[in-house]
Design an enzyme around this catalytic site. Structure first.
Site, PDB file in Angstrom:
ATOM      1  N   GLY A 120      33.001  35.972  43.922  1.00 37.42           N
ATOM      2  CA  GLY A 120      31.812  35.819  43.080  1.00 37.42           C
ATOM      3  C   GLY A 120      31.610  36.947  42.093  1.00 37.42           C
ATOM      4  O   GLY A 120      31.094  36.732  40.999  1.00 37.42           O
ATOM      5  N   PHE A 121      32.041  38.129  42.476  1.00 36.20           N
ATOM      6  CA  PHE A 121      31.789  39.287  41.615  1.00 36.20           C
ATOM      7  C   PHE A 121      32.949  40.277  41.665  1.00 36.20           C
ATOM      8  O   PHE A 121      33.612  40.402  42.706  1.00 36.20           O
ATOM      9  CB  PHE A 121      30.508  40.014  42.060  1.00 36.20           C
ATOM     10  CG  PHE A 121      29.310  39.121  42.081  1.00 36.20           C
ATOM     11  CD1 PHE A 121      28.562  38.898  40.923  1.00 36.20           C
ATOM     12  CD2 PHE A 121      28.943  38.462  43.246  1.00 36.20           C
ATOM     13  CE1 PHE A 121      27.476  38.042  40.932  1.00 36.20           C
ATOM     14  CE2 PHE A 121      27.849  37.597  43.275  1.00 36.20           C
ATOM     15  CZ  PHE A 121      27.112  37.390  42.118  1.00 36.20           C
ATOM     16  N   GLY A 122      33.144  40.980  40.566  1.00 30.97           N
ATOM     17  CA  GLY A 122      34.075  42.095  40.559  1.00 30.97           C
ATOM     18  C   GLY A 122      33.385  43.329  41.127  1.00 30.97           C
ATOM     19  O   GLY A 122      32.164  43.335  41.311  1.00 30.97           O
ATOM     20  N   GLY A 123      34.155  44.342  41.446  1.00 23.11           N
ATOM     21  CA  GLY A 123      33.582  45.626  41.840  1.00 23.11           C
ATOM     22  C   GLY A 123      32.994  45.701  43.236  1.00 23.11           C
ATOM     23  O   GLY A 123      32.206  46.595  43.524  1.00 23.11           O
ATOM     24  N   ASP A 172      43.146  39.803  46.760  1.00 23.63           N
ATOM     25  CA  ASP A 172      42.193  39.837  45.646  1.00 23.63           C
ATOM     26  C   ASP A 172      40.822  40.306  46.119  1.00 23.63           C
ATOM     27  O   ASP A 172      40.203  39.667  46.975  1.00 23.63           O
ATOM     28  CB  ASP A 172      42.090  38.414  45.062  1.00 23.63           C
ATOM     29  CG  ASP A 172      41.189  38.330  43.853  1.00 23.63           C
ATOM     30  OD1 ASP A 172      40.744  39.379  43.350  1.00 23.63           O
ATOM     31  OD2 ASP A 172      40.934  37.185  43.409  1.00 23.63           O
ATOM     32  N   GLY A 194      38.445  44.230  45.585  1.00 25.00           N
ATOM     33  CA  GLY A 194      38.318  45.615  46.042  1.00 25.00           C
ATOM     34  C   GLY A 194      39.643  46.356  46.160  1.00 25.00           C
ATOM     35  O   GLY A 194      39.728  47.389  46.828  1.00 25.00           O
ATOM     36  N   MET A 228      37.474  29.304  41.316  1.00 23.29           N
ATOM     37  CA  MET A 228      36.393  29.389  42.309  1.00 23.29           C
ATOM     38  C   MET A 228      35.340  28.368  41.899  1.00 23.29           C
ATOM     39  O   MET A 228      34.218  28.707  41.513  1.00 23.29           O
ATOM     40  CB  MET A 228      35.831  30.812  42.332  1.00 23.29           C
ATOM     41  CG  MET A 228      36.793  31.804  42.968  1.00 23.29           C
ATOM     42  SD  MET A 228      36.408  33.510  42.578  1.00 23.29           S
ATOM     43  CE  MET A 228      37.205  33.647  40.998  1.00 23.29           C
ATOM     44  N   ASP A 280      39.793  34.610  36.545  1.00 23.15           N
ATOM     45  CA  ASP A 280      38.778  34.241  37.542  1.00 23.15           C
ATOM     46  C   ASP A 280      37.772  33.263  36.964  1.00 23.15           C
ATOM     47  O   ASP A 280      36.927  33.625  36.158  1.00 23.15           O
ATOM     48  CB  ASP A 280      38.032  35.496  38.006  1.00 23.15           C
ATOM     49  CG  ASP A 280      38.832  36.298  39.007  1.00 23.15           C
ATOM     50  OD1 ASP A 280      39.351  35.697  39.968  1.00 23.15           O
ATOM     51  OD2 ASP A 280      38.940  37.523  38.833  1.00 23.15           O
ATOM     52  N   HIS A 296      45.260  37.788  35.804  1.00 19.60           N
ATOM     53  CA  HIS A 296      44.473  37.024  36.775  1.00 19.60           C
ATOM     54  C   HIS A 296      43.215  36.510  36.075  1.00 19.60           C
ATOM     55  O   HIS A 296      42.432  37.274  35.512  1.00 19.60           O
ATOM     56  CB  HIS A 296      44.124  37.942  37.956  1.00 19.60           C
ATOM     57  CG  HIS A 296      43.483  37.242  39.098  1.00 19.60           C
ATOM     58  ND1 HIS A 296      44.181  36.473  40.001  1.00 19.60           N
ATOM     59  CD2 HIS A 296      42.185  37.187  39.499  1.00 19.60           C
ATOM     60  CE1 HIS A 296      43.360  35.990  40.913  1.00 19.60           C
ATOM     61  NE2 HIS A 296      42.129  36.394  40.617  1.00 19.60           N
ATOM     62  N   SER A 338      42.629  41.521  36.778  1.00 20.43           N
ATOM     63  CA  SER A 338      41.669  40.434  36.551  1.00 20.43           C
ATOM     64  C   SER A 338      40.838  40.720  35.312  1.00 20.43           C
ATOM     65  O   SER A 338      40.119  41.729  35.256  1.00 20.43           O
ATOM     66  CB  SER A 338      40.741  40.295  37.754  1.00 20.43           C
ATOM     67  OG  SER A 338      39.635  39.490  37.379  1.00 20.43           O
ATOM     68  N   MET A 376      34.626  30.855  37.609  1.00 15.32           N
ATOM     69  CA  MET A 376      33.512  30.698  38.570  1.00 15.32           C
ATOM     70  C   MET A 376      32.490  29.710  38.024  1.00 15.32           C
ATOM     71  O   MET A 376      32.161  29.760  36.838  1.00 15.32           O
ATOM     72  CB  MET A 376      32.829  32.046  38.782  1.00 15.32           C
ATOM     73  CG  MET A 376      33.750  33.125  39.290  1.00 15.32           C
ATOM     74  SD  MET A 376      32.852  34.679  39.439  1.00 15.32           S
ATOM     75  CE  MET A 376      34.162  35.729  40.081  1.00 15.32           C
ATOM     76  N   GLY A 420      40.688  44.177  39.472  1.00 14.05           N
ATOM     77  CA  GLY A 420      39.784  43.988  38.337  1.00 14.05           C
ATOM     78  C   GLY A 420      39.231  45.311  37.875  1.00 14.05           C
ATOM     79  O   GLY A 420      39.738  45.929  36.935  1.00 14.05           O
ATOM     80  N   SER A 421      38.195  45.775  38.584  1.00 15.27           N
ATOM     81  CA  SER A 421      37.539  47.013  38.145  1.00 15.27           C
ATOM     82  C   SER A 421      38.460  48.232  38.243  1.00 15.27           C
ATOM     83  O   SER A 421      38.363  49.136  37.415  1.00 15.27           O
ATOM     84  CB  SER A 421      36.248  47.232  38.920  1.00 15.27           C
ATOM     85  OG  SER A 421      36.448  47.004  40.292  1.00 15.27           O
ATOM     86  N   HIS A 473      42.674  31.505  39.046  1.00 15.36           N
ATOM     87  CA  HIS A 473      41.967  31.477  40.335  1.00 15.36           C
ATOM     88  C   HIS A 473      40.686  30.665  40.156  1.00 15.36           C
ATOM     89  O   HIS A 473      39.708  31.142  39.585  1.00 15.36           O
ATOM     90  CB  HIS A 473      41.665  32.933  40.745  1.00 15.36           C
ATOM     91  CG  HIS A 473      40.944  33.054  42.056  1.00 15.36           C
ATOM     92  ND1 HIS A 473      40.411  34.256  42.495  1.00 15.36           N
ATOM     93  CD2 HIS A 473      40.662  32.149  43.037  1.00 15.36           C
ATOM     94  CE1 HIS A 473      39.842  34.073  43.671  1.00 15.36           C
ATOM     95  NE2 HIS A 473      39.978  32.807  44.022  1.00 15.36           N
ATOM     96  N   MET A 497      41.481  36.467  50.081  1.00 12.16           N
ATOM     97  CA  MET A 497      40.325  37.148  49.480  1.00 12.16           C
ATOM     98  C   MET A 497      39.931  38.322  50.368  1.00 12.16           C
ATOM     99  O   MET A 497      39.698  38.144  51.570  1.00 12.16           O
ATOM    100  CB  MET A 497      39.126  36.199  49.360  1.00 12.16           C
ATOM    101  CG  MET A 497      39.187  35.159  48.264  1.00 12.16           C
ATOM    102  SD  MET A 497      39.437  35.760  46.573  1.00 12.16           S
ATOM    103  CE  MET A 497      38.131  36.976  46.377  1.00 12.16           C
TER     104      MET A 497
HETATM  105  C1  DX5 Z   1      36.239  38.006  42.922  1.00 13.96           C
HETATM  106  C2  DX5 Z   1      37.413  37.709  42.001  1.00 13.96           C
HETATM  107  C3  DX5 Z   1      38.289  38.874  41.859  1.00 13.96           C
HETATM  108  C4  DX5 Z   1      37.640  40.041  41.179  1.00 13.96           C
HETATM  109  C5  DX5 Z   1      38.368  41.274  41.559  1.00 13.96           C
HETATM  110  O1  DX5 Z   1      35.512  36.865  43.137  1.00 13.96           O
HETATM  111  O2  DX5 Z   1      38.168  36.646  42.500  1.00 13.96           O
HETATM  112  O3  DX5 Z   1      39.502  38.533  41.205  1.00 13.96           O
HETATM  113  O4  DX5 Z   1      37.650  39.941  39.785  1.00 13.96           O
HETATM  114  O5  DX5 Z   1      37.659  42.358  41.062  1.00 13.96           O
HETATM  115  P1  DX5 Z   1      37.726  43.753  41.798  1.00 13.96           P
HETATM  116  O6  DX5 Z   1      39.165  44.180  41.783  1.00 13.96           O
HETATM  117  O7  DX5 Z   1      36.853  44.620  40.959  1.00 13.96           O
HETATM  118  O8  DX5 Z   1      37.210  43.552  43.191  1.00 13.96           O
HETATM  119 ZN    ZN Z   2      40.279  36.343  41.656  1.00 10.27          ZN
END
Ligand code: DX5
Ligand code: ZN
Length: 214
Positions: free
Chosen positions: A138-141, A171, A173, A64, A31, A29, A6, A33, A193-194, A62, A133
């Site tokens: 909403g957030f990475g990490g 998707d 963590g 959102m 994202d 990917h 991502s 938002m 992502g992270s 994706h 999900m």
């Molecule tokens: C969360 C996103 C994910 C996110 C994943 O809302 O849809 O795609 O970027 O990031 P990690 O892998 O860091 O959880």
């Molecule tokens: Zn995503």
């Protein structure tokens, strides 16, 4: 097994260099938002389109966002492989999935951690991919929600029983530790992502994921 890093966790100031580092992955990917459906704003179609022709990887979009029907055509490019909408944002999901397919793109549906699989039972025969999900979007990490593994296993059982051919994507963590569990449960596409973009060595991390996925 496919890996979809991502770009939400990438360094936006040098996006082209960042995607060069994930050449050995399978999808990018994307994202998107809107600050309404999820409590964060990321980027829109213009940023995604700036990568067209700059990478060979197909886009896995994706959305959102609320009212995705209004915007999904903006995300259709030669490189767009999947457009994924959230069940929670689509009162007329059947129509929205058809709308995606009319664009010549594969149609996918995502479920928040609290949304049961039964909510998409009636459309499973027409989707190309289901995104489970494993964090609240909403957030990475964020931390992986363990119960997602069972949800994937259940969905994989339904797929087998009914003879459906959609792919299962997970998707949120996802990391090198939980990847084997998810693959074992029936996951076809891992989004990370992270775990990829915040790694010390992005190229090596992609390779390590791909080893897991073989
Ligand atoms: C969360 C996103 C994910 C996110 C994943 O809302 O849809 O795609 O970027 O990031 P990690 O892998 O860091 O959880
Ligand atoms: Zn995503």
């Amino acid at each position: 097994m496919l890996l979809a890093p991502s770009i939400l966790s990438a360094d936006f100031s040098q996006l082209k260099n960042e995607v060069d580092k994930i050449r050995e992955a399978d999808l990018i990917h994307v994202d998107v938002m809107d600050g309404h459906f999820v409590p964060n704003i990321s980027f829109g179609a213009a940023v995604m389109k700036s990568l067209c022709g700059k990478t060979n990887l197909p886009f896995d979009v994706h959305l959102m966002i609320e009212n995705p029907d209004k915007y999904l055509e903006d995300f259709v490019t030669d490189q767009t492989q999947y457009i994924c909408v959230h069940q929670e944002t689509c009162p007329h999901l059947d129509r929205t999935l058809k709308h995606i397919k009319e664009q010549g793109v594969k149609a996918a549906v995502a479920l928040n951690p609290s949304t049961p699989l039964t909510m998409i039972e009636e459309v499973l025969s027409q989707v190309d991919m289901v995104l489970i999900m494993s964090v609240n979007p909403g957030f990475g990490g964020q931390k992986f929600i363990e119960s997602s593994v069972e949800k994937v296993r259940k969905l994989d059982d339904i797929r087998r029983e009914k003879g459906y051919d959609f792919l299962i994507e997970v998707d949120g963590g996802v990391n090198l530790d939980n990847a084997p569990l998810l693959i074992d449960a029936g996951t076809d596409i891992l989004v990370a992502g992270s775990a990829v973009f915040k790694a010390n060595n992005i190229e090596e991390t992609v390779k390590a994921f791909k080893k897991h996925t073989r």
